[in-house]
Design a protein around this motif. Structure first.
Motif, mmCIF file in Angstrom:
data_model
loop_
_atom_site.group_PDB
_atom_site.id
_atom_site.type_symbol
_atom_site.label_atom_id
_atom_site.label_comp_id
_atom_site.label_asym_id
_atom_site.label_seq_id
_atom_site.Cartn_x
_atom_site.Cartn_y
_atom_site.Cartn_z
ATOM 1 N N ARG A 1 48.716 31.395 24.436
ATOM 2 C CA ARG A 1 50.060 30.800 24.459
ATOM 3 C C ARG A 1 51.026 31.638 25.306
ATOM 4 N NH1 ARG A 1 51.411 27.108 20.015
ATOM 5 N NH2 ARG A 1 49.488 26.557 18.926
ATOM 6 N N LEU A 2 50.827 32.964 25.280
ATOM 7 C CA LEU A 2 51.656 33.840 26.112
ATOM 8 C C LEU A 2 51.467 33.503 27.586
ATOM 9 C CD1 LEU A 2 53.570 36.357 25.869
ATOM 10 C CD2 LEU A 2 51.531 37.768 26.248
ATOM 11 N N PHE A 3 50.237 33.056 27.927
ATOM 12 C CA PHE A 3 49.915 32.712 29.316
ATOM 13 C C PHE A 3 50.069 31.208 29.587
ATOM 14 C CE2 PHE A 3 46.670 36.469 29.299
ATOM 15 C CZ PHE A 3 47.722 37.367 29.305
ATOM 16 N N HIS A 4 50.760 30.503 28.684
ATOM 17 C CA HIS A 4 51.025 29.068 28.836
ATOM 18 C C HIS A 4 49.741 28.251 28.956
ATOM 19 C CE1 HIS A 4 54.766 31.063 30.242
ATOM 20 N NE2 HIS A 4 55.352 30.070 29.601
ATOM 21 N N SER B 1 46.350 44.678 33.966
ATOM 22 C CA SER B 1 47.522 45.511 33.684
ATOM 23 C C SER B 1 48.789 44.696 33.500
ATOM 24 C CB SER B 1 47.718 46.523 34.820
ATOM 25 O OG SER B 1 46.591 47.363 34.953
ATOM 26 N N GLY B 2 48.967 43.655 34.289
ATOM 27 C CA GLY B 2 50.228 42.923 34.277
ATOM 28 C C GLY B 2 50.355 41.846 33.220
ATOM 29 N N GLY B 3 49.241 41.490 32.571
ATOM 30 C CA GLY B 3 49.274 40.386 31.619
ATOM 31 C C GLY B 3 50.160 40.621 30.414
ATOM 32 N N PHE B 4 50.352 41.875 30.036
ATOM 33 C CA PHE B 4 51.234 42.197 28.921
ATOM 34 C C PHE B 4 52.578 42.765 29.395
ATOM 35 C CE2 PHE B 4 47.391 42.211 26.161
ATOM 36 C CZ PHE B 4 47.880 41.398 25.152
ATOM 37 N N VAL B 5 52.832 42.691 30.708
ATOM 38 C CA VAL B 5 54.103 43.188 31.260
ATOM 39 C C VAL B 5 54.951 42.031 31.790
ATOM 40 C CG1 VAL B 5 55.206 44.694 32.952
ATOM 41 C CG2 VAL B 5 53.066 45.416 31.864
ATOM 42 N N ALA B 6 54.391 41.273 32.721
ATOM 43 C CA ALA B 6 55.147 40.201 33.381
ATOM 44 C C ALA B 6 55.765 39.188 32.411
ATOM 45 C CB ALA B 6 54.251 39.491 34.404
ATOM 46 N N PRO B 7 55.047 38.730 31.361
ATOM 47 C CA PRO B 7 55.658 37.736 30.472
ATOM 48 C C PRO B 7 56.926 38.217 29.778
ATOM 49 C CG PRO B 7 53.284 37.819 30.134
ATOM 50 C CD PRO B 7 53.636 38.990 31.001
ATOM 51 N N PHE B 8 57.095 39.528 29.679
ATOM 52 C CA PHE B 8 58.268 40.070 28.978
ATOM 53 C C PHE B 8 59.347 40.582 29.928
ATOM 54 C CE2 PHE B 8 54.485 40.853 26.287
ATOM 55 C CZ PHE B 8 54.799 39.977 25.268
ATOM 56 N N VAL B 9 58.970 40.971 31.128
ATOM 57 C CA VAL B 9 59.945 41.517 32.087
ATOM 58 C C VAL B 9 60.412 40.451 33.071
ATOM 59 C CG1 VAL B 9 60.329 43.267 33.868
ATOM 60 C CG2 VAL B 9 58.956 43.833 31.854
ATOM 61 N N VAL B 10 59.473 39.636 33.561
ATOM 62 C CA VAL B 10 59.819 38.556 34.504
ATOM 63 C C VAL B 10 59.189 37.252 33.995
ATOM 64 C CG1 VAL B 10 60.296 39.844 36.606
ATOM 65 C CG2 VAL B 10 57.923 39.445 35.944
ATOM 66 N N PRO B 11 59.704 36.717 32.883
ATOM 67 C CA PRO B 11 59.080 35.537 32.253
ATOM 68 C C PRO B 11 59.061 34.289 33.132
ATOM 69 C CG PRO B 11 61.245 35.998 31.294
ATOM 70 C CD PRO B 11 60.899 37.170 32.152
ATOM 71 N N ASP B 12 59.948 34.209 34.118
ATOM 72 C CA ASP B 12 59.989 33.015 34.984
ATOM 73 C C ASP B 12 58.994 33.091 36.134
ATOM 74 O OD1 ASP B 12 61.997 31.904 33.448
ATOM 75 O OD2 ASP B 12 63.606 32.811 34.631
ATOM 76 N N LEU B 13 58.331 34.227 36.313
ATOM 77 C CA LEU B 13 57.341 34.354 37.377
ATOM 78 C C LEU B 13 56.129 33.477 37.053
ATOM 79 C CD1 LEU B 13 56.444 35.876 39.980
ATOM 80 C CD2 LEU B 13 55.325 37.538 38.465
ATOM 81 N N VAL C 1 39.383 47.420 24.654
ATOM 82 C CA VAL C 1 39.406 46.003 24.313
ATOM 83 C C VAL C 1 40.047 45.222 25.452
ATOM 84 C CG1 VAL C 1 41.619 46.213 23.077
ATOM 85 C CG2 VAL C 1 40.104 44.293 22.571
ATOM 86 N N GLY C 2 39.417 44.109 25.771
ATOM 87 C CA GLY C 2 39.959 43.211 26.781
ATOM 88 C C GLY C 2 39.874 41.789 26.279
ATOM 89 N N TRP C 3 40.482 40.875 27.028
ATOM 90 C CA TRP C 3 40.519 39.469 26.635
ATOM 91 C C TRP C 3 40.331 38.605 27.872
ATOM 92 C CZ3 TRP C 3 40.877 38.785 21.418
ATOM 93 C CH2 TRP C 3 41.333 39.886 20.677
ATOM 94 N N VAL C 4 39.633 37.491 27.695
ATOM 95 C CA VAL C 4 39.512 36.516 28.777
ATOM 96 C C VAL C 4 39.759 35.140 28.185
ATOM 97 C CG1 VAL C 4 36.992 36.368 28.493
ATOM 98 C CG2 VAL C 4 38.056 35.628 30.647
ATOM 99 N N VAL C 5 40.548 34.347 28.909
ATOM 100 C CA VAL C 5 40.920 33.007 28.456
ATOM 101 C C VAL C 5 40.647 32.025 29.583
ATOM 102 C CG1 VAL C 5 42.758 31.547 27.528
ATOM 103 C CG2 VAL C 5 42.731 33.996 26.991
ATOM 104 N N TRP C 6 40.006 30.896 29.239
ATOM 105 C CA TRP C 6 39.778 29.820 30.197
ATOM 106 C C TRP C 6 40.725 28.666 29.893
ATOM 107 C CZ3 TRP C 6 35.848 32.871 28.393
ATOM 108 C CH2 TRP C 6 35.018 33.485 29.353
ATOM 109 N N ARG C 7 41.128 27.956 30.939
ATOM 110 C CA ARG C 7 42.062 26.834 30.791
ATOM 111 C C ARG C 7 41.536 25.806 29.778
ATOM 112 N NH1 ARG C 7 46.115 24.138 33.506
ATOM 113 N NH2 ARG C 7 46.263 25.797 35.047
ATOM 114 N N SER C 8 40.245 25.544 29.829
ATOM 115 C CA SER C 8 39.612 24.630 28.872
ATOM 116 C C SER C 8 38.112 24.887 28.883
ATOM 117 C CB SER C 8 39.907 23.168 29.222
ATOM 118 O OG SER C 8 39.202 22.795 30.395
ATOM 119 N N ALA C 9 37.410 24.276 27.948
ATOM 120 C CA ALA C 9 35.956 24.442 27.861
ATOM 121 C C ALA C 9 35.258 23.923 29.108
ATOM 122 C CB ALA C 9 35.430 23.727 26.622
#
Length: 517
Positions: free
Chosen positions: A128-131, A267-279, A305-313
């Motif tokens: 959800r953080l990554f829309h 590195s940027g996945g937990f930075v950009a959503p909070f610093v430049v949310p409109d990017l 620990v890392g995470w990977v998310v796909w748009r859909s199955a």
């Protein structure tokens, strides 16, 4: 009252001393060690610790703990290691929670269902953080999983892109033996591992002396029928700059190309959503099909620990997912490894609910302010700043010395001088085709306070002053001494001779190099 004493003749004193020495003999303890005094009174403190073979007998737990702890005290201070993005601070409550989860094997979903559910909660929150698109049927809605760092996440994403491309090529009756992927020459080494291990050709967009990220137009022009995907980096390892994912996406759409984009947001996945949310860099862009992020970097969790998310199955081929039941229940698994501890996943969940969006925003804002302050300070000292400020990139500062014929030292000499003062500030050469451009980099992490930043600036100034007083030959000799005797790499003996890099030098390899991550 003062005690009076007779003044003896010199010879009398010598005679007494001589007689006393004659009676002296060593009475070293030789009793059976019952470990009743202290760790350092035991026999183990006088012997070398086993190095090559298991000892025949056991040792007391207190001794084993202390001996190993003493050895580890020779490691550097992680808080002064400004080369690494990896988290070096977590709250005591988080550490306690993670310690309590050490015995849990995360892969055993039947035995530890709550740990599995907590992973699913993390995937949902990060998605959800990554829309990410939401949905409940088989094909709509994002899917994701935890990994052992972004390296495994990237491997899984590459496998998924390759399998999808191959299936489509077979369906069309076309050759499928030459897959390629388009990416920057400044990618982290795990991308090269993925392409080499999974036999995918690299099509590189090379950096230049003035551009340290991909050029969108050049990137899209490299796409051909064998391209399985494009890698865009949200936060370059070298300079922290964000690549223009939206521009690449828009060009693909404009040209009618269905080429998928994977965003390496380690590195940027937990930075950009909070610093430049409109990017716009995430699933808001239609060609972005998968994203990886490192929880152990700006996700604020200890490694790994890392995470990977796909748009859909749709973008994660079913053939890659294994269904097993020998742990007591049917379960689906898409991992490169099998067993792993649950601690890091639990640690990630703790941070997500403990800090919330407001907490992450506050921390990332402080890091951005500190990075801007350090950048301005170094610029005032005469350095050329290569990184972006004000949230346009990661909270790090990449910098280099101005070209100066009169200077006897370079970035590597400065890095070695800072190492003597306890700081690990990496010096390295930029990606290929940049004429071996030398640079230094400071990663601003959560525990890098303004006070510590001032201490670093002061030490950089002092190091420069010292180096300016030295001639070129003295600097060279000092670098060689520090590299050989002060740095761990100079004393390393762990590499097998067959795989040792014999071309290593103080200034690194002249070919492709990788910044420490």
């Amino acid at each position: 009252m003062v005690h009076l004493s007779s003044v003896n003749h010199k010879d009398v004193v010598d005679d007494k001393l001589l007689n006393a020495v004659k009676k002296v003999h060593l009475e070293l303890a030789n009793d059976e060690d019952s470990f009743t005094s202290s760790v350092y009174g035991s026999k183990f403190a006088a012997f070398d610790l086993p190095r090559h073979e298991m000892p025949e007998k056991e040792m007391p737990k207190e001794v084993a703990y202390r001996m190993i702890k003493d050895e580890l005290s020779l490691d550097g201070n992680p808080m002064l290691n400004l080369a690494s993005f990896v988290t070096t601070y977590m709250e005591e409550e988080a550490e306690k929670l993670m310690t309590e989860c050490f015995p849990k094997n995360f892969i055993d979903y039947e035995e530890y269902p709550q740990s599995a559910d907590i992973q699913n909660r993390c995937v949902s929150m990060i998605g959800r953080l990554f829309h990410a698109p939401l949905g409940s049927d088989d094909e709509t809605g994002a899917v994701g999983t935890s990994c052992v760092g972004s390296s495994e996440a990237i491997m899984l994403a590459v496998l998924a892109m390759k399998k999808r491309w191959k299936k489509q090529r077979i369906l069309e009756g076309k050759p499928h033996d030459s897959p390629n992927i388009v990416m920057s020459s400044a990618v982290q080494v795990c991308w090269e591992k993925a392409t080499r291990y999974f036999e995918v050709d690299e099509k590189l967009v090379y950096c230049t002396e003035t551009r340290y990220v991909i050029d969108p137009e050049e990137t899209v022009n490299l796409v051909d029928e064998n391209t399985i995907g494009i890698c865009c980096i949200l936060g370059s390892t070298y300079t922290g700059e964000y690549e223009d994912v939206k521009a690449v996406n828009d060009l693909l759409v404009k040209k009618g190309l269905k080429t998928p984009i994977h965003v390496d947001a380690a590195s940027g996945g937990f930075v950009a959503p909070f610093v430049v949310p409109d990017l716009e860099w995430d699933f808001r862009l239609e060609r972005v099909v998968s994203i990886n992020v490192s929880g152990h970097k700006y996700g604020l969790v200890y490694p790994g620990v890392g995470w990977v998310v796909w748009r859909s199955a749709e973008y994660l081929p079913k053939e890659l997912v294994f269904n097993i039941n020998y742990l007591g229940a049917d379960q689906a698994s898409f991992t490169l490894n099998f067993s792993k501890g649950a601690s890091q996943v639990i640690g990630q969940y703790y941070q997500l609910i403990r800090l919330g969006k407001h907490g992450y925003r506050a921390i990332m804002s402080n890091l951005t302010r500190t990075a801007d302050y350090l950048s301005d300070s170094l610029e005032a000292l005469g350095f050329i700043i290569m990184s972006k400020k004000s949230g346009e990139g990661l909270p790090l500062v990449a910098f280099r010395l101005k070209p100066d014929e009169d200077r006897n030292y370079d970035e590597f000499a400065l890095a070695h001088q800072l190492r003597v003062r306890g700081w690990v500030v990496p010096a390295y050469t930029m990606a290929p085709n940049t004429k071996n451009l030398k640079m230094l980099r400071v990663v601003v992490r959560e525990d890098f306070s303004r006070n510590r930043c001032d201490a670093l600036i002061a030490d950089i100034k002092l190091s420069q002053q010292l180096l300016q007083q030295m001639d070129r030959e003295s600097i060279k000799k000092q670098q060689e001494f520090i590299s050989k005797h002060h740095t761990s790499s100079g004393k390393a003996k762990h590499n097998h001779p067959k795989y040792r890099n014999e071309k290593h030098s103080l200034q690194g390899k002249t070919g492709k190099t990788h910044a420490v991550c």
